[in-house]
Design a protein around this motif. Structure first.
Motif, mmCIF file in Angstrom:
data_model
loop_
_atom_site.group_PDB
_atom_site.id
_atom_site.type_symbol
_atom_site.label_atom_id
_atom_site.label_comp_id
_atom_site.label_asym_id
_atom_site.label_seq_id
_atom_site.Cartn_x
_atom_site.Cartn_y
_atom_site.Cartn_z
ATOM 1 N N LEU A 97 0.851 -1.182 0.000
ATOM 2 C CA LEU A 97 0.000 0.000 0.000
ATOM 3 C C LEU A 97 0.884 1.227 0.000
ATOM 4 O O LEU A 97 1.848 1.299 0.759
ATOM 5 N N GLY A 98 0.564 2.194 -0.836
ATOM 6 C CA GLY A 98 1.343 3.416 -0.830
ATOM 7 C C GLY A 98 1.496 4.014 -2.197
ATOM 8 O O GLY A 98 0.783 3.661 -3.144
ATOM 9 N N LYS A 99 2.419 4.931 -2.295
ATOM 10 C CA LYS A 99 2.656 5.656 -3.535
ATOM 11 C C LYS A 99 4.142 5.900 -3.672
ATOM 12 O O LYS A 99 4.814 6.254 -2.703
ATOM 13 N N SER A 100 4.660 5.742 -4.873
ATOM 14 C CA SER A 100 6.087 5.940 -5.120
ATOM 15 C C SER A 100 6.520 7.322 -4.639
ATOM 16 O O SER A 100 5.882 8.325 -4.935
ATOM 17 N N GLY A 101 7.599 7.373 -3.864
ATOM 18 C CA GLY A 101 8.107 8.626 -3.348
ATOM 19 C C GLY A 101 7.473 9.058 -2.042
ATOM 20 O O GLY A 101 7.857 10.080 -1.469
ATOM 21 N N ALA A 102 6.483 8.318 -1.559
ATOM 22 C CA ALA A 102 5.817 8.646 -0.299
ATOM 23 C C ALA A 102 5.889 7.438 0.628
ATOM 24 O O ALA A 102 6.749 6.587 0.495
ATOM 25 N N GLU A 103 4.953 7.368 1.571
ATOM 26 C CA GLU A 103 4.951 6.254 2.514
ATOM 27 C C GLU A 103 4.477 4.972 1.815
ATOM 28 O O GLU A 103 3.513 4.995 1.061
ATOM 29 N N ILE A 104 5.169 3.872 2.094
ATOM 30 C CA ILE A 104 4.802 2.570 1.529
ATOM 31 C C ILE A 104 4.882 1.525 2.642
ATOM 32 O O ILE A 104 5.861 1.478 3.393
#
Length: 234
Positions: A169-176
């Motif tokens: 779960l998450g987004k590239s460059g952010a929290e994962i």
């Protein structure tokens, strides 16, 4: 099956390391899992996190940096054939099974702005190397029916069944984060934090470097999105 690292110096192979532990460290000090005796290598230079067939490399603020395929990295998901350079030594990552399943086990939720709200609930932190009990059939069925539900933002009410053994779960460059299904429950680990230092939370507490066991109705906060964990049949 877990991958391995082929260790070499000046194109001469020195040995190999099987990534059979969830967390392994690389560095000059002797307490590292992968010990490299070289002044260009920091005492604790880098860390490897292995979850099922996936391995992730993280630089531990080393003096001379950690490189993958010639580029400096902070955190990096390893792919079959990647070459890690630490000092003048190379570690080639070999894992053909991970390469074959790279695209099949990843689920991504898009970030939606909102204000983080914490929710208190009980949770137990489990040593990831210990299975504390053998689940009965009821527990197995509950795990098979577990799901996530988005609580806020434009996707509020959307449900995500946890059918796969591993979901990101998450987004590239952010929290994962990654949720892994084990015989004794679902465990969540943090793979990446936001650029501003914000970390994924479970019930208002940062996950940190731990593998945290999810309990029924735990609330995960990632990229300002709140997601509730439901254990099926409970």
């Amino acid at each position: 099956m877990p991958g391995k690292l082929e260790f070499s110096f000046n194109s001469s192979k020195l040995g190999e390391f099987i990534l059979d532990k969830e967390v392994m460290t690389i560095g000059r000090k002797e307490d590292n899992d992968i010990h490299i005796e070289n002044l260009a290598v920091s005492g604790h230079h880098a860390k490897l996190l292995t979850i099922f067939e996936d391995s992730f490399l993280e630089d531990l603020n080393s003096t001379n940096g950690t490189y993958v395929n010639g580029s400096p990295i902070t955190k990096h998901p390893l792919r079959n054939g990647d070459v890690i350079t630490i000092g003048k030594h190379e570690l080639r990552y070999i894992n053909e099974s991970a390469a074959a399943s790279d695209e099949g086990e990843k689920t991504v939720l898009i970030r939606r702005p909102d204000t983080p709200v914490t929710r208190a609930a009980s949770k137990t932190d489990i040593d990831p190397h210990v299975v504390e009990f053998e689940p009965d059939q009821k527990n197995i069925q509950a795990l098979d029916n577990a799901k996530l539900q988005i609580l806020n933002g434009g996707g509020a009410g959307r449900e995500l069944p946890l059918k796969k053994t591993s979901v990101k779960l998450g987004k590239s460059g952010a929290e994962i984060v990654q949720i892994n299904k084990r015989p004794d429950g679902h465990f969540i680990v943090c793979l990446n934090t936001a650029a501003d230092g914000r970390q994924p939370l479970v019930n208002g507490e940062a996950i940190g470097p731990r593998a945290v066991k999810l309990e029924n109705h735990d609330v995960i906060e990632i990229n300002r999105l709140k997601i509730e964990y439901y254990l099926g049949g409970i």
